[in-house]
Design a protein around this motif. Structure first.
Motif, mmCIF file in Angstrom:
data_model
loop_
_atom_site.group_PDB
_atom_site.id
_atom_site.type_symbol
_atom_site.label_atom_id
_atom_site.label_comp_id
_atom_site.label_asym_id
_atom_site.label_seq_id
_atom_site.Cartn_x
_atom_site.Cartn_y
_atom_site.Cartn_z
ATOM 1 N N SER A 2 -41.722 -13.904 -18.366
ATOM 2 C CA SER A 2 -42.580 -14.153 -19.516
ATOM 3 C C SER A 2 -44.028 -14.316 -19.095
ATOM 4 O O SER A 2 -44.342 -14.621 -17.950
ATOM 5 C CB SER A 2 -42.108 -15.404 -20.264
ATOM 6 N N TYR A 3 -44.894 -14.101 -20.067
ATOM 7 C CA TYR A 3 -46.319 -14.351 -19.908
ATOM 8 C C TYR A 3 -46.504 -15.809 -20.284
ATOM 9 O O TYR A 3 -46.096 -16.232 -21.365
ATOM 10 C CB TYR A 3 -47.105 -13.440 -20.846
ATOM 11 N N ASP A 4 -47.106 -16.582 -19.413
ATOM 12 C CA ASP A 4 -47.195 -18.026 -19.620
ATOM 13 C C ASP A 4 -48.638 -18.509 -19.613
ATOM 14 O O ASP A 4 -49.467 -18.002 -18.858
ATOM 15 C CB ASP A 4 -46.432 -18.767 -18.514
ATOM 16 N N SER A 83 -45.333 -19.522 -23.961
ATOM 17 C CA SER A 83 -44.710 -18.412 -23.249
ATOM 18 C C SER A 83 -44.271 -17.353 -24.249
ATOM 19 O O SER A 83 -43.993 -17.651 -25.411
ATOM 20 C CB SER A 83 -43.531 -18.880 -22.397
ATOM 21 N N VAL A 84 -44.257 -16.126 -23.759
ATOM 22 C CA VAL A 84 -43.787 -15.006 -24.570
ATOM 23 C C VAL A 84 -43.197 -13.972 -23.614
ATOM 24 O O VAL A 84 -43.792 -13.671 -22.580
ATOM 25 C CB VAL A 84 -44.918 -14.413 -25.450
ATOM 26 N N PRO A 85 -42.012 -13.457 -23.920
ATOM 27 C CA PRO A 85 -41.409 -12.443 -23.051
ATOM 28 C C PRO A 85 -42.269 -11.173 -23.016
ATOM 29 O O PRO A 85 -43.010 -10.876 -23.949
ATOM 30 C CB PRO A 85 -40.057 -12.139 -23.702
ATOM 31 N N TRP A 87 -42.007 -8.211 -23.908
ATOM 32 C CA TRP A 87 -41.306 -7.242 -24.737
ATOM 33 C C TRP A 87 -42.229 -6.184 -25.305
ATOM 34 O O TRP A 87 -41.780 -5.130 -25.728
ATOM 35 C CB TRP A 87 -40.614 -7.933 -25.915
ATOM 36 N N ARG A 152 -36.258 -3.732 -22.981
ATOM 37 C CA ARG A 152 -37.115 -4.841 -23.428
ATOM 38 C C ARG A 152 -36.726 -5.258 -24.833
ATOM 39 O O ARG A 152 -36.502 -4.434 -25.685
ATOM 40 C CB ARG A 152 -38.591 -4.420 -23.418
#
Length: 153
Positions: A2-4, A83-85, A87, A152
């Motif tokens: 994930s983007y954190d 956070s976001v995956p 995707w 994804r």
């Protein structure tokens, strides 16, 4: 993966690395805390920005989840993060990155903590951080996933 985004208490002159290390030490020593200060305000503003969100209040975990983007805002034992995956890519990634900046501003106003992006090694609310730069990270990860046949989202 994930983007954190991490929210840090950064003293004047303190490096981001030192602030991250202090956050990890704080997390290791943290006890279960009560309701995060300004939690209701953060929930309200994130809901106004994203629309339909679900909220989990299970001390020491406090979460706001947006199903459409998979963005999660959390406060665990006083430690805030977003956070976001990975995707999305392209225009969708740019939109997610714009949301990350807006949510970072919301949490920063509510907590006084600085939002730090370890992927770009920059404060999210600085002039140095742009949604295009963050979206480029999403694009690189998407390309990597596609090359390896990883599905994804």
């Amino acid at each position: 993966m994930s983007y954190d985004i991490h929210f840090l208490k950064r003293d004047p002159g303190q490096s981001w690395d030192d602030a991250m290390e202090a956050l990890e030490e704080q997390a290791n020593a943290a006890e279960t805390l009560g309701r995060p200060p300004n939690w209701d305000g953060v929930v309200s503003e994130v809901r106004a920005l994203l629309g339909d969100v679900s909220v989990v209040e299970a001390p020491p975990t406090w979460e706001i989840d947006h199903r459409a983007t998979a963005i999660q805002v959390s406060c665990y034992s006083g430690e805030w993060s977003i956070s976001v995956p990975f995707w999305s890519d392209g225009d969708a990634a740019k939109k997610v990155a714009a949301h990350l900046r807006a949510i970072s501003e919301i949490v920063q106003r509510a907590t006084g903590l600085a939002p730090y992006d370890p992927q770009l090694e920059s404060a999210v609310t600085s002039d140095e951080w742009t949604a295009d730069q963050a979206a480029a990270v999403f694009d690189r990860v998407a390309e990597s996933f596609d090359l390896r046949g990883i599905v994804r989202g």
